[in-house]
Design an enzyme around this catalytic site. Structure first.
Site, PDB file in Angstrom:
ATOM      1  N   THR A 141       0.912  -1.133   0.000  1.00 31.10           N
ATOM      2  CA  THR A 141       0.000   0.000   0.000  1.00 31.10           C
ATOM      3  C   THR A 141       0.947   1.177   0.000  1.00 31.10           C
ATOM      4  O   THR A 141       2.097   1.019   0.371  1.00 31.10           O
ATOM      5  CB  THR A 141      -0.823   0.046   1.314  1.00 31.10           C
ATOM      6  OG1 THR A 141      -1.565  -1.153   1.451  1.00 31.10           O
ATOM      7  CG2 THR A 141      -1.795   1.206   1.361  1.00 31.10           C
ATOM      8  N   VAL A 161     -12.578  -5.046  -1.671  1.00 30.44           N
ATOM      9  CA  VAL A 161     -12.118  -3.725  -1.243  1.00 30.44           C
ATOM     10  C   VAL A 161     -11.396  -3.893   0.081  1.00 30.44           C
ATOM     11  O   VAL A 161     -11.881  -4.599   0.972  1.00 30.44           O
ATOM     12  CB  VAL A 161     -13.321  -2.759  -1.092  1.00 30.44           C
ATOM     13  CG1 VAL A 161     -12.868  -1.420  -0.519  1.00 30.44           C
ATOM     14  CG2 VAL A 161     -14.000  -2.547  -2.443  1.00 30.44           C
ATOM     15  N   GLY A 162     -10.233  -3.271   0.207  1.00 30.12           N
ATOM     16  CA  GLY A 162      -9.453  -3.373   1.442  1.00 30.12           C
ATOM     17  C   GLY A 162      -9.697  -2.200   2.368  1.00 30.12           C
ATOM     18  O   GLY A 162     -10.711  -1.490   2.276  1.00 30.12           O
ATOM     19  N   ASP A 163      -8.757  -1.982   3.271  1.00 36.87           N
ATOM     20  CA  ASP A 163      -8.895  -0.934   4.295  1.00 36.87           C
ATOM     21  C   ASP A 163      -8.565   0.465   3.779  1.00 36.87           C
ATOM     22  O   ASP A 163      -9.009   1.460   4.336  1.00 36.87           O
ATOM     23  CB  ASP A 163      -7.954  -1.234   5.463  1.00 36.87           C
ATOM     24  CG  ASP A 163      -6.493  -1.235   5.013  1.00 36.87           C
ATOM     25  OD1 ASP A 163      -6.171  -1.956   4.041  1.00 36.87           O
ATOM     26  OD2 ASP A 163      -5.679  -0.514   5.612  1.00 36.87           O
TER      27      ASP A 163
HETATM   28  N1  GLY Z   1      -3.886  -2.564   2.884  1.00 39.06           N
HETATM   29  C1  GLY Z   1      -4.144  -2.818   1.542  1.00 39.06           C
HETATM   30  C2  GLY Z   1      -5.209  -3.787   1.305  1.00 39.06           C
HETATM   31  O1  GLY Z   1      -5.425  -4.685   2.099  1.00 39.06           O
HETATM   32  O2  GLY Z   1      -5.858  -3.678   0.321  1.00 39.06           O
END
Ligand code: GLY
Length: 313
Positions: free
Chosen positions: A182, A211-213
């Site tokens: 990220t 979708v991630g964080d």
């Molecule tokens: N932190 C990036 C994701 O999990 O998409």
């Protein structure tokens, strides 16, 4: 209130075991990029730019560097496609913009900023976000702009490993050699304003539509002038379930911890509750920089209180 007269800036480029950074040449490549981007951010802040402008500029530059998992160089999903998430937040008034599962956009962080400033919404996803990009005059890039040979190879390996993982049911081993890429940039300007930006291609071989964080306000990104700015990198599902950004901010707001204590408490919470994998960068309202991680390494760098630019794993 925050101390005036100095600025702080932090960026990160992913966390994990970073087994791909074994040789000196690759390590130098990452660290030079981080330092170079910090110096760009410094220029924005020294010319009177806001924390928001500095965070957006640094995040855009990280997206433009193919060694990082965001923008060009994003990892590939289960169908070999790039789907990206990004969010930006302004600590002055908690305004925020986010996009999820977007394709063919060179700088999703800039689209997220348009969502914040040019729409009445906080988050747009997929085709709707891309139509909004057209409306804002953001060009779509061809698929090959995003693909790098490394990412194609990585997907091949991940597909192979996925089979092995299913056979052995051992996710622990996988977590040690994976890089949870990220990118993120957070800033405090001379007026004491805080801002945060996070952008990603997500996780290799992820399901289409996952979708991630990163675009979730309070999870992968958070900024509040009263407390701190946070950007997270790691296994997104862990950060979503613990709302790590808001949790760190709340430790400051409700328990009166300083930035470093709140970061340590947030990482402790992440480990204790979900055995979370990844890391965070944090600038508090005074401009103190801190970081915390549960993986072996995190590519990151900082300029604390207008000081020198430092880059580390
Ligand atoms: N932190 C990036 C994701 O999990 O998409």
């Amino acid at each position: 209130m925050g101390q005036k007269g100095h600025y702080s800036l932090m960026v990160h480029g992913g966390a994990g075991a970073l087994d791909n950074v074994k040789d000196q040449k690759t390590a130098v490549r990452y660290l030079e990029s981080i330092r170079h981007i910090l110096e760009h951010g410094r220029e924005v802040l020294e010319l009177g730019g806001s924390a928001l402008q500095a965070a957006e500029t640094c995040a855009s530059l990280l997206e433009d560097d193919p060694v990082f998992n965001a923008g060009c160089g994003s990892v590939l999903n289960e169908y070999g496609k790039v789907e990206m998430d990004a969010a930006i937040m302004d600590g002055r008034d908690l305004s925020a913009g986010a996009v999820a599962a977007v394709q063919n956009i060179a700088n999703p962080i800039q689209l997220a900023r348009y969502v914040m400033t040019e729409s009445e919404h906080v988050m747009l996803i997929s085709e709707g976000a891309m139509r909004f990009a057209d409306h804002c005059g953001i060009a779509r890039e061809p698929d090959n702009y995003f693909y790098t040979p490394d990412r194609v190879e990585q997907l091949k390996q991940a597909r192979l490993k996925h089979k092995i993982m299913l056979d052995h049911d051992d996710t622990e081993e996988d977590s040690e050699d994976q890089k949870y890429g990220t990118i993120g940039a957070i800033a405090r300007d001379e007026a004491g304003n805080l801002a945060a930006a996070t952008s990603t291609g997500g996780i290799v071989n992820k399901r289409m539509g996952r979708v991630g964080d990163s675009p979730i306000i309070g999870a992968g990104v958070y900024a509040d002038n009263e407390t701190c700015a946070v950007s997270a990198t790691g296994y997104g599902e862990d950060f979503m379930r613990t709302l790590i950004g808001k949790t760190i901010s709340d430790y400051m707001l409700m328990m009166n911890l300083d930035g470093r204590q709140a970061t340590a408490a947030g990482i402790e919470y992440l480990k204790r509750k979900v055995k979370g994998r990844g890391g965070v960068i944090v600038i508090d309202r005074e401009g103190n920089c801190s970081s915390g991680l549960t993986t072996k390494k995190m590519i990151h760098g900082w300029i604390e209180k207008s000081g020198e630019a430092i880059a580390r794993f």
